[in-house]
Design an enzyme around this catalytic site. Structure first.
Site, PDB file in Angstrom:
ATOM      1  N   ASN A 187      -5.655  -6.378  -4.130  1.00  0.00           N
ATOM      2  CA  ASN A 187      -6.043  -5.036  -4.538  1.00  0.00           C
ATOM      3  C   ASN A 187      -4.949  -4.302  -5.290  1.00  0.00           C
ATOM      4  O   ASN A 187      -5.190  -3.252  -5.862  1.00  0.00           O
ATOM      5  CB  ASN A 187      -6.422  -4.185  -3.310  1.00  0.00           C
ATOM      6  CG  ASN A 187      -7.905  -4.218  -3.023  1.00  0.00           C
ATOM      7  OD1 ASN A 187      -8.714  -4.362  -3.937  1.00  0.00           O
ATOM      8  ND2 ASN A 187      -8.266  -4.090  -1.764  1.00  0.00           N
ATOM      9  N   LYS A 234      -8.985  -1.122 -10.087  1.00  0.00           N
ATOM     10  CA  LYS A 234      -8.276   0.063 -10.576  1.00  0.00           C
ATOM     11  C   LYS A 234      -6.863   0.174 -10.036  1.00  0.00           C
ATOM     12  O   LYS A 234      -5.956   0.633 -10.726  1.00  0.00           O
ATOM     13  CB  LYS A 234      -9.069   1.324 -10.215  1.00  0.00           C
ATOM     14  CG  LYS A 234     -10.389   1.461 -10.966  1.00  0.00           C
ATOM     15  CD  LYS A 234     -11.107   2.747 -10.560  1.00  0.00           C
ATOM     16  CE  LYS A 234     -12.431   2.881 -11.309  1.00  0.00           C
ATOM     17  NZ  LYS A 234     -13.158   4.109 -10.921  1.00  0.00           N
ATOM     18  N   ARG A 235      -6.667  -0.250  -8.804  1.00  0.00           N
ATOM     19  CA  ARG A 235      -5.345  -0.076  -8.191  1.00  0.00           C
ATOM     20  C   ARG A 235      -4.313  -1.089  -8.701  1.00  0.00           C
ATOM     21  O   ARG A 235      -3.148  -1.030  -8.310  1.00  0.00           O
ATOM     22  CB  ARG A 235      -5.461  -0.153  -6.670  1.00  0.00           C
ATOM     23  CG  ARG A 235      -6.070   1.127  -6.100  1.00  0.00           C
ATOM     24  CD  ARG A 235      -6.006   1.138  -4.602  1.00  0.00           C
ATOM     25  NE  ARG A 235      -6.907   0.155  -4.024  1.00  0.00           N
ATOM     26  CZ  ARG A 235      -6.758  -0.366  -2.807  1.00  0.00           C
ATOM     27  NH1 ARG A 235      -5.717  -0.042  -2.078  1.00  0.00           N
ATOM     28  NH2 ARG A 235      -7.631  -1.225  -2.336  1.00  0.00           N
ATOM     29  N   MET A 236      -4.747  -1.996  -9.573  1.00  0.00           N
ATOM     30  CA  MET A 236      -3.773  -2.868 -10.226  1.00  0.00           C
ATOM     31  C   MET A 236      -3.015  -2.107 -11.314  1.00  0.00           C
ATOM     32  O   MET A 236      -1.955  -2.548 -11.776  1.00  0.00           O
ATOM     33  CB  MET A 236      -4.477  -4.078 -10.845  1.00  0.00           C
ATOM     34  CG  MET A 236      -5.216  -4.961  -9.858  1.00  0.00           C
ATOM     35  SD  MET A 236      -4.146  -5.696  -8.602  1.00  0.00           S
ATOM     36  CE  MET A 236      -3.230  -6.888  -9.570  1.00  0.00           C
ATOM     37  N   PRO A 291     -10.935  -0.477   1.070  1.00  0.00           N
ATOM     38  CA  PRO A 291     -11.496  -0.447  -0.272  1.00  0.00           C
ATOM     39  C   PRO A 291     -12.557  -1.503  -0.458  1.00  0.00           C
ATOM     40  O   PRO A 291     -12.734  -2.391   0.358  1.00  0.00           O
ATOM     41  CB  PRO A 291     -10.268  -0.727  -1.150  1.00  0.00           C
ATOM     42  CG  PRO A 291      -9.308  -1.405  -0.261  1.00  0.00           C
ATOM     43  CD  PRO A 291      -9.541  -0.853   1.097  1.00  0.00           C
TER      44      PRO A 291
END
Length: 290
Positions: A275, A65-67, A3
């Site tokens: 991430n 976003k992946r949090m 990512p």
């Protein structure tokens, strides 16, 4: 493909959990850790007496976003303090001429949370890559010889590692690198036969020989301020992400005959980024150990 952010093109991603306790001992012992003419891995005697003249730019514009959270990624806490605050506190120990935070996602929340009299702010309204992010801060840079680029989601980098990096780049450009037993997915440090850094190659663009390289880019750099604006102006976004990558300035420096050197942290944990919440929890544990 790794990512964005502290991963892939910017550099180092969160390491596998099994590697965390190994720190740098295993990496230093690896075949890739050969002696290099440019490589700085020394302890600086009495570091408080060494005068280092620099600006510091902290990139903190990513959304994360992946949090899976409305809270901007750089404001997620470890040890009761925002990720970016850890970075800022370490940066202050270097007494920079200018300390600039590049913000974007969660703009005013980031600014109000991290606000301090010594911080200058630069907005990256569109996230178009790390090179584009640093470009937003150029107009506020002081005349310091070097500009150190840090990342708001990489909270554990030590003062010692940053001083070694700045010393390595005092007459050129320097990059914080690390040797990994499994470098899959990361940008590789390509060197010539004499051990000099030539460029950084992303895995998707690497030859089989280049993929065997175990030294990877963390993304943390010390860049000559006088050359930074011109190099950033030469960056192209003709890549799969359509972004401007800071790492591309390495090839520009080499083309000019400028020395490009590396330094390494004492442990891999110093360059871990976040991430996801799982990675955040791993960093919390790592912080407690160190």
């Amino acid at each position: 493909t790794k990512p964005r952010g502290l991963r892939g093109r910017r550099g180092f991603c969160f390491l596998n959990a099994f590697a965390l306790d190994q720190t740098s001992k295993a990496a230093i012992a690896s075949p890739a850790s050969t002696v290099r003419a440019d490589h700085v891995k020394m302890q600086i005697a009495q570091p408080h007496k060494i005068l280092l003249n620099m600006n510091i730019v902290i990139l903190a514009a990513g959304q994360g976003k992946r949090m899976h959270s409305n809270l901007p990624k750089v404001l997620h806490p470890i040890a009761g303090k925002a990720l970016a605050q850890h970075v800022i506190d370490t940066a202050r120990l270097l007494t920079p001429e200018k300390l600039i935070v590049v913000y974007g996602h969660g703009g005013e929340v980031v600014r109000s949370t991290l606000a301090a009299d010594d911080i200058l702010w630069a907005e990256q309204a569109q996230q178009l890559g790390t090179g584009h992010a640093v470009a937003q801060a150029v107009s506020q840079l002081g005349n310091a010889a070097q500009t150190l680029v840090l990342y708001g989601d990489v909270p554990l980098t030590t003062l010692g590692a940053l001083k070694r990096l700045l010393q390595a780049g005092k007459d050129g450009l320097s990059i914080l690198t690390v040797d990994l037993a499994n470098p899959s997915g990361y940008g590789r440090m390509v060197r010539d036969a004499a051990g000099n850094i030539v460029r950084i190659v992303e895995e998707k663009d690497a030859t089989p020989e280049e993929k065997a390289i175990r030294e990877v880019n963390t993304g943390i750099m010390a860049i000559p301020t006088a050359r930074l604006a011109e190099w950033l102006g030469k960056l192209k976004n003709n890549n799969s992400q359509g972004e401007y990558y800071l790492t591309d300035i390495v090839a520009l420096a080499v083309a000019e005959g400028m020395p490009v050197r590396s330094a390494q942290p004492e442990g891999e944990w110093e360059v871990l980024g976040v991430n996801s919440k799982v990675q955040l929890a791993e960093l919390e544990r790592q912080h407690q150990r160190n």
